[in-house]
Structures are given as structure tokens and as C-alpha cells.
Motif scaffolding. Structure first.
Motif, PDB file in Angstrom:
ATOM      1  N   THR A 142       0.830  -1.202   0.000  1.00 13.59           N
ATOM      2  CA  THR A 142       0.000   0.000   0.000  1.00 13.59           C
ATOM      3  C   THR A 142       0.863   1.250   0.000  1.00 13.59           C
ATOM      4  N   ARG A 143       1.943   1.233   0.731  1.00 17.17           N
ATOM      5  CA  ARG A 143       2.848   2.388   0.756  1.00 17.17           C
ATOM      6  C   ARG A 143       3.431   2.647  -0.629  1.00 17.17           C
ATOM      7  N   ASP A 144       3.777   1.592  -1.335  1.00 15.92           N
ATOM      8  CA  ASP A 144       4.311   1.762  -2.690  1.00 15.92           C
ATOM      9  C   ASP A 144       3.257   2.364  -3.613  1.00 15.92           C
ATOM     10  N   GLN A 145       2.027   1.973  -3.442  1.00 18.58           N
ATOM     11  CA  GLN A 145       0.953   2.511  -4.267  1.00 18.58           C
ATOM     12  C   GLN A 145       0.718   3.988  -3.962  1.00 18.58           C
ATOM     13  N   ILE A 146       0.735   4.348  -2.685  1.00 20.87           N
ATOM     14  CA  ILE A 146       0.525   5.744  -2.288  1.00 20.87           C
ATOM     15  C   ILE A 146       1.687   6.616  -2.729  1.00 20.87           C
ATOM     16  N   ALA A 147       2.886   6.050  -2.753  1.00 19.28           N
ATOM     17  CA  ALA A 147       4.068   6.818  -3.156  1.00 19.28           C
ATOM     18  C   ALA A 147       3.998   7.271  -4.613  1.00 19.28           C
ATOM     19  N   LYS A 148       3.164   6.636  -5.405  1.00 17.66           N
ATOM     20  CA  LYS A 148       3.005   7.063  -6.792  1.00 17.66           C
ATOM     21  C   LYS A 148       2.262   8.390  -6.889  1.00 17.66           C
ATOM     22  N   THR A 149       1.450   8.679  -5.886  1.00 15.39           N
ATOM     23  CA  THR A 149       0.693   9.933  -5.858  1.00 15.39           C
ATOM     24  C   THR A 149       1.392  10.997  -5.021  1.00 15.39           C
ATOM     25  N   ALA A 150       1.814  10.612  -3.824  1.00 17.44           N
ATOM     26  CA  ALA A 150       2.536  11.525  -2.930  1.00 17.44           C
ATOM     27  C   ALA A 150       3.986  11.060  -2.864  1.00 17.44           C
ATOM     28  N   THR A 151       4.863  11.803  -3.501  1.00 20.62           N
ATOM     29  CA  THR A 151       6.253  11.361  -3.669  1.00 20.62           C
ATOM     30  C   THR A 151       7.115  11.633  -2.448  1.00 20.62           C
ATOM     31  N   THR A 152       6.646  12.499  -1.553  1.00 18.62           N
ATOM     32  CA  THR A 152       7.427  12.798  -0.346  1.00 18.62           C
ATOM     33  C   THR A 152       6.542  12.605   0.878  1.00 18.62           C
ATOM     34  N   GLY A 153       7.184  12.634   2.031  1.00 17.43           N
ATOM     35  CA  GLY A 153       6.437  12.543   3.279  1.00 17.43           C
ATOM     36  C   GLY A 153       6.262  11.118   3.763  1.00 17.43           C
ATOM     37  N   GLU A 154       5.745  11.015   4.969  1.00 14.68           N
ATOM     38  CA  GLU A 154       5.483   9.732   5.609  1.00 14.68           C
ATOM     39  C   GLU A 154       4.077   9.763   6.209  1.00 14.68           C
ATOM     40  N   TYR A 155       3.562   8.590   6.492  1.00 15.49           N
ATOM     41  CA  TYR A 155       2.250   8.516   7.123  1.00 15.49           C
ATOM     42  C   TYR A 155       2.197   7.335   8.070  1.00 15.49           C
ATOM     43  N   GLU A 156       1.252   7.398   8.989  1.00 20.34           N
ATOM     44  CA  GLU A 156       1.026   6.324   9.939  1.00 20.34           C
ATOM     45  C   GLU A 156      -0.473   6.195  10.149  1.00 20.34           C
ATOM     46  N   VAL A 157      -0.945   4.959  10.125  1.00 23.40           N
ATOM     47  CA  VAL A 157      -2.372   4.686  10.291  1.00 23.40           C
ATOM     48  C   VAL A 157      -2.542   3.768  11.495  1.00 23.40           C
ATOM     49  N   SER A 158      -3.462   4.129  12.364  1.00 18.19           N
ATOM     50  CA  SER A 158      -3.692   3.328  13.566  1.00 18.19           C
ATOM     51  C   SER A 158      -5.131   3.507  14.035  1.00 18.19           C
ATOM     52  N   ALA A 159      -5.571   2.605  14.893  1.00 26.54           N
ATOM     53  CA  ALA A 159      -6.895   2.715  15.484  1.00 26.54           C
ATOM     54  C   ALA A 159      -6.895   3.819  16.528  1.00 26.54           C
ATOM     55  N   ASP A 160      -7.991   4.527  16.624  1.00 28.60           N
ATOM     56  CA  ASP A 160      -8.134   5.583  17.623  1.00 28.60           C
ATOM     57  C   ASP A 160      -8.385   4.925  18.985  1.00 28.60           C
ATOM     58  N   THR A 215      -8.540   6.400  21.819  1.00 29.14           N
ATOM     59  CA  THR A 215      -9.227   7.271  22.766  1.00 29.14           C
ATOM     60  C   THR A 215     -10.739   7.062  22.776  1.00 29.14           C
ATOM     61  N   THR A 216     -11.223   6.217  21.884  1.00 27.52           N
ATOM     62  CA  THR A 216     -12.660   5.978  21.810  1.00 27.52           C
ATOM     63  C   THR A 216     -12.914   4.516  21.490  1.00 27.52           C
ATOM     64  N   SER A 217     -14.104   4.057  21.811  1.00 31.71           N
ATOM     65  CA  SER A 217     -14.485   2.678  21.497  1.00 31.71           C
ATOM     66  C   SER A 217     -15.101   2.568  20.105  1.00 31.71           C
ATOM     67  N   ALA A 218     -15.269   3.685  19.430  1.00 29.65           N
ATOM     68  CA  ALA A 218     -15.841   3.678  18.088  1.00 29.65           C
ATOM     69  C   ALA A 218     -14.818   3.170  17.077  1.00 29.65           C
ATOM     70  N   PRO A 219     -15.277   2.580  15.973  1.00 24.99           N
ATOM     71  CA  PRO A 219     -14.352   2.058  14.947  1.00 24.99           C
ATOM     72  C   PRO A 219     -13.801   3.202  14.082  1.00 24.99           C
ATOM     73  N   ILE A 220     -12.809   3.900  14.613  1.00 24.34           N
ATOM     74  CA  ILE A 220     -12.237   5.061  13.931  1.00 24.34           C
ATOM     75  C   ILE A 220     -10.773   4.799  13.619  1.00 24.34           C
ATOM     76  N   LEU A 221     -10.396   5.112  12.391  1.00 24.89           N
ATOM     77  CA  LEU A 221      -9.026   4.956  11.918  1.00 24.89           C
ATOM     78  C   LEU A 221      -8.391   6.339  11.852  1.00 24.89           C
ATOM     79  N   VAL A 222      -7.254   6.516  12.511  1.00 24.30           N
ATOM     80  CA  VAL A 222      -6.566   7.802  12.545  1.00 24.30           C
ATOM     81  C   VAL A 222      -5.405   7.779  11.555  1.00 24.30           C
ATOM     82  N   ILE A 223      -5.361   8.770  10.683  1.00 28.87           N
ATOM     83  CA  ILE A 223      -4.297   8.887   9.683  1.00 28.87           C
ATOM     84  C   ILE A 223      -3.472  10.121  10.010  1.00 28.87           C
ATOM     85  N   THR A 224      -2.179   9.940  10.178  1.00 29.27           N
ATOM     86  CA  THR A 224      -1.263  11.041  10.472  1.00 29.27           C
ATOM     87  C   THR A 224      -0.217  11.113   9.370  1.00 29.27           C
ATOM     88  N   ALA A 225      -0.140  12.267   8.719  1.00 29.12           N
ATOM     89  CA  ALA A 225       0.823  12.469   7.627  1.00 29.12           C
ATOM     90  C   ALA A 225       1.820  13.546   8.033  1.00 29.12           C
TER      91      ALA A 225
END
Length: 230
Positions: free
Chosen positions: A83-101, A103-113
Motif C-alpha cells: 500500500t505504501r508503494d501505491q501511495i508513493a506514486k501519488t505523494a512522492t514525499t512525506g510519511e504517514y502512519e495509520v492506527s486505530a483511535d 481514545t474511543t471505542s468507536a471504529p475510527i481509523l486515525v491517519i497522520t501524515a
């Protein structure tokens, strides 16, 4: 013992210590200028159950329970190298991290770029947000889940855009200042030792010259006394 001697040296050369402290400000500013700030932005994706679960007029937010495991699976898939290789085709720089939130019991995915520029961080975030639904559909399709029965995602923006993160810069400036002060104090101590050695050497040479000048006078006085006795 050495630390005590160093303290005495710094007290004797207090004017050099003041100069070193003044230069420390310049060293810290130079370190801040050398390290660029990091920009960070975040967004959240909430998992929404399919209409087959909620019904045509049902409220999907009433059926969020039980989707927490799906969040963990999706986070692992988005963080995978493919997936990182696929995203790198669109965004050539930077990093990201994806994790479950957590702080809540809700099914929320947190994306940090993160990136060295504000535009780069936003570009990375947009690329990940756009790729997550594709990855999720592919995961569910691989299990034979029909399109109308698949869990979907809904973006929930959590900030107003990229913000500068200066922790690394401040840490580098503090480290540079501490190293500079340490080296400066050691150098002042060494210089003080050299100057003291020279002063002691000159004092010793002057004392020897004085003794050498006094010796003939004493010898002459002794000879005169002997001659008088005769």
C-alpha cells in the motif's frame, strides 16, 4: 578533583565564560536555522456498516459496535509495504502512519501524515485518505463479500490543516548549545592551565635570577669578612 579545578578555572576566567554564554545563543539559533520544521496533519475515517445491516432508513451510527476488529485489520493493510508503494506514486514525499483511535471505542481509523513542507503533508494525507477505501474494498472482496454488504468509510477531518512540529528543532538546538558549552568550558579550563603554567614558570625563572644575583653578593661579603679576620 578535575571538576573542582575546572570550576576554579571558570571563576578565574569569568570573562571568557560570559563570552561563551553569549556565543551559545548564536549556536542555538544556527541549529534552529539548520533544521527545518516538520509539518503534520491528521484525519480520521469512521467505519460505517452496510445498508444490509442498518436497513434503508436505519441510522448507521447505531450499528458501529463490533467493527473494532475491522479497524485493526484495515490499519495493518494500509501500513503494509504494498500500500505504501501505491501511495508513493501519488505523494512522492512525506510519511504517514495509520492506527486505530485508542481514545474511543468507536471504529475510527486515525491517519497522520508528516512532511518537511505543509503542502507535502497535505498531499500525503489526501493520498492516504483516497487509498484507504480502495484497500478496504479489496480486502472484503477477497473474502467474497458482495459490494452492497461491504463496510465503508467516512472521513471525519480532525484539524484545520498541517501544523508545524518544532520538537526536533528545539531538541537539536538544546543539544548543540549543551555540546558547545561543554567544549567551551573544557577549552577555558585548558587555557587557564596553560596560562597558570606560564605564570609559574616565569615566577620560577625570576626567582632563580634573583638568587643568582644575590649569590655573588653574599660570596663577596664572605670574602671581605675573611680578609678582615686576617
Amino acid at each position: 578533583m578535575y571538576l573542582r579545578d575546572l570550576g576554579d578555572s571558570l571563576l578565574r576566567r569569568w570573562y571568557l565564560v560570559l563570552g561563551a554564554l553569549a556565543l551559545t545563543v548564536g549556536v542555538c539559533f544556527a541549529a534552529l536555522s539548520a533544521v527545518s520544521p516538520t509539518y503534520q496533519t491528521t484525519s480520521s475515517l469512521v467505519l460505517v456498516p452496510p445498508k444490509t445491516t442498518t436497513g434503508v432508513s436505519g441510522n448507521p451510527y447505531l450499528y458501529l459496535g463490533g467493527l473494532e476488529q475491522s479497524v485493526d485489520v484495515l490499519a495493518r493493510a494500509v501500513n503494509a509495504d504494498a500500500t505504501r508503494d501505491q501511495i508513493a506514486k501519488t505523494a512522492t514525499t512525506g510519511e504517514y502512519e495509520v492506527s486505530a483511535d485508542l481514545t474511543t471505542s468507536a471504529p475510527i481509523l486515525v491517519i497522520t501524515a508528516t512532511d518537511s513542507s505543509s503542502a507535502g503533508a497535505q498531499e500525503m494525507l489526501d493520498a492516504v485518505v483516497a487509498e484507504v477505501p480502495t484497500v478496504f474494498r479489496r480486502l472484503q472482496a477477497s473474502l467474497g463479500v458482495r459490494a452492497n454488504s461491504q463496510i465503508t468509510t467516512l472521513e471525519v477531518p480532525t484539524d484545520d490543516g498541517p501544523s508545524a512540529i518544532n520538537k526536533a528543532r528545539y531538541r537539536m538546538a538544546a543539544l548543540a548549545g549543551a555540546v558547545w558549552l561543554f567544549l567551551a568550558f573544557v577549552l577555558i579550563g585548558f587555557l587557564d592551565g596553560v596560562l597558570l603554567t606560564r605564570t609559574m614558570r616565569r615566577s620560577a625563572e625570576l626567582l632563580l635570577r634573583t638568587d643568582a644575583m644575590d649569590a655573588p653578593s653574599e660570596q663577596t661579603a664572605g670574602n671581605k669578612q675573611k680578609a678582615g679576620n686576617k
